[in-house]
Scaffold this active site. Structure first.
Site, PDB file in Angstrom:
ATOM      1  N   ALA A  32       0.869  -1.188   0.000  1.00  0.00           N
ATOM      2  CA  ALA A  32       0.000   0.000   0.000  1.00  0.00           C
ATOM      3  C   ALA A  32       0.907   1.239   0.000  1.00  0.00           C
ATOM      4  O   ALA A  32       0.775   2.137   0.840  1.00  0.00           O
ATOM      5  CB  ALA A  32      -0.976   0.002   1.172  1.00  0.00           C
ATOM      6  N   HIS A  37       7.055   5.752   1.447  1.00  0.00           N
ATOM      7  CA  HIS A  37       7.814   4.593   0.964  1.00  0.00           C
ATOM      8  C   HIS A  37       8.690   4.995  -0.227  1.00  0.00           C
ATOM      9  O   HIS A  37       9.843   4.581  -0.343  1.00  0.00           O
ATOM     10  CB  HIS A  37       6.867   3.484   0.514  1.00  0.00           C
ATOM     11  CG  HIS A  37       5.981   2.934   1.591  1.00  0.00           C
ATOM     12  ND1 HIS A  37       4.624   3.143   1.618  1.00  0.00           N
ATOM     13  CD2 HIS A  37       6.247   2.180   2.691  1.00  0.00           C
ATOM     14  CE1 HIS A  37       4.095   2.543   2.659  1.00  0.00           C
ATOM     15  NE2 HIS A  37       5.057   1.953   3.336  1.00  0.00           N
TER      16      HIS A  37
END
Ligand code: AMP
Length: 289
Positions: A32, A37
């Site tokens: 996700a 990230h």
């Protein structure tokens, strides 16, 4: 060359061999993927010749009452993010691949794993360390990058690497926030518009605490606590699990008069969504007030 996707140990070993001529950085994630990230992958590129990302929702780090089964899973999009961000390899094992039948041995996170997040999520950090050590052994990175958003996780991982002589360099990455201040998290997608307004109290509390660092630990906690108390009266209300000012190396509360860098950490729930955030606070020290 496109990103190589390996979903099993054999595929991973074959792919890993292709990068044996240079250094490899690993960015472990639960998928996700968001801008936080992506920033870890970018940072990792500066620390090694190649970057591997793992995407694995680790059942060991969820308690039975937590959101394991509804945790967002967006693999196709995640692979595109990894490729765009410059990862060369993505490891996407199944739970059966990571935890074959008969498993008995795991990593213990010690005292640090029982404090703050560990007190509210018993066994969580043992699950984190067990999967991280397994990922290190499987992927064999030289470097691994973790977000400071999960400051206690970063601290227990550094402790494991030191205590067990794990030959991986750990790099901490800054927290990426939305423009309104909310720390990015895969769980933010659970928040309604109203929930989100309440959730902004976490970052506001950290900013308020941060602004009073020169007055010492009690003032930092009082200012941050006042923001959280206000949000507890909002609709929907903020339900605070903890607010603490801790030593970054041990996660024990700092004593009155403490000098140096501390971490102001908060965890709270809005409805059924649990959020954490933290910020580094430098305390000038001096006699306790
Ligand atoms: P997760 O997928 O939530 O397990 O997170 C994977 C990695 O991304 C961990 O090292 C997290 O600390 C890091 N991370 C998550 N959110 C953020 C963020 N907003 N900023 C920076 N790093 C993050």
């Amino acid at each position: 060359m496109g990103v190589i996707v390996a979903d099993g140990r054999a595929e991973l070993a074959e792919a890993r061999a292709k990068f044996s001529g240079g250094t490899l950085a690993l960015v472990p994630t639960m998928g996700a993927l968001h801008e936080g990230h992506r920033s870890l992958i970018s940072l990792a590129r500066g620390h090694a010749d190649h970057v591997a990302v793992s995407i694995f929702v680790n059942p060991l780090q969820f308690s039975p009452n937590e959101d394991f089964s509804r945790y967002p899973r967006t693999l196709e999009r995640d692979l595109a993010v990894c490729e765009e961000a410059g990862a060369a390899l993505v490891f996407t094992p199944s739970a059966a691949e990571m935890y074959p039948e008969g498993r008995q041995v795991s990593v213990s996170s010690g005292t640090m794993g029982t404090l703050l997040e560990g007190a509210f999520r018993p066994g969580h950090f043992d699950g984190v360390l067990t999967v991280v050590l397994k990922l290190f052994n499987l992927v064999q990175p030289n470097v691994a990058v973790f977000g400071r958003k999960d400051a206690q996780q970063l601290a227990v991982i550094k402790r494991m690497v030191a205590d067990l002589d794990v030959p991986v360099t750990i790099v901490g990455a800054p927290t990426v926030r939305d423009p309104d201040g909310l720390a990015m998290s895969s769980r933010n997608r659970y928040l309604s518009a109203e929930d989100r307004v309440t959730a902004l109290a976490l970052s506001r509390a950290l900013t308020a605490g941060h602004g009073h660092a020169e007055l010492g630990p009690q003032a930092v906690l009082a200012q941050a606590g006042a923001v959280l108390d206000q949000a507890a009266k909002a609709e929907p209300p903020l339900e605070v699990d903890y607010l603490a000012l801790v030593d970054p190396a041990t996660f024990a509360p700092v004593p009155p008069g403490f000098a140096g860098e501390a971490i102001l950490a908060v965890a709270a729930r809005v409805g059924s969504t649990r959020l954490i955030d933290n910020s580094a606070v430098v305390l000038p020290g001096g006699p306790p007030a």
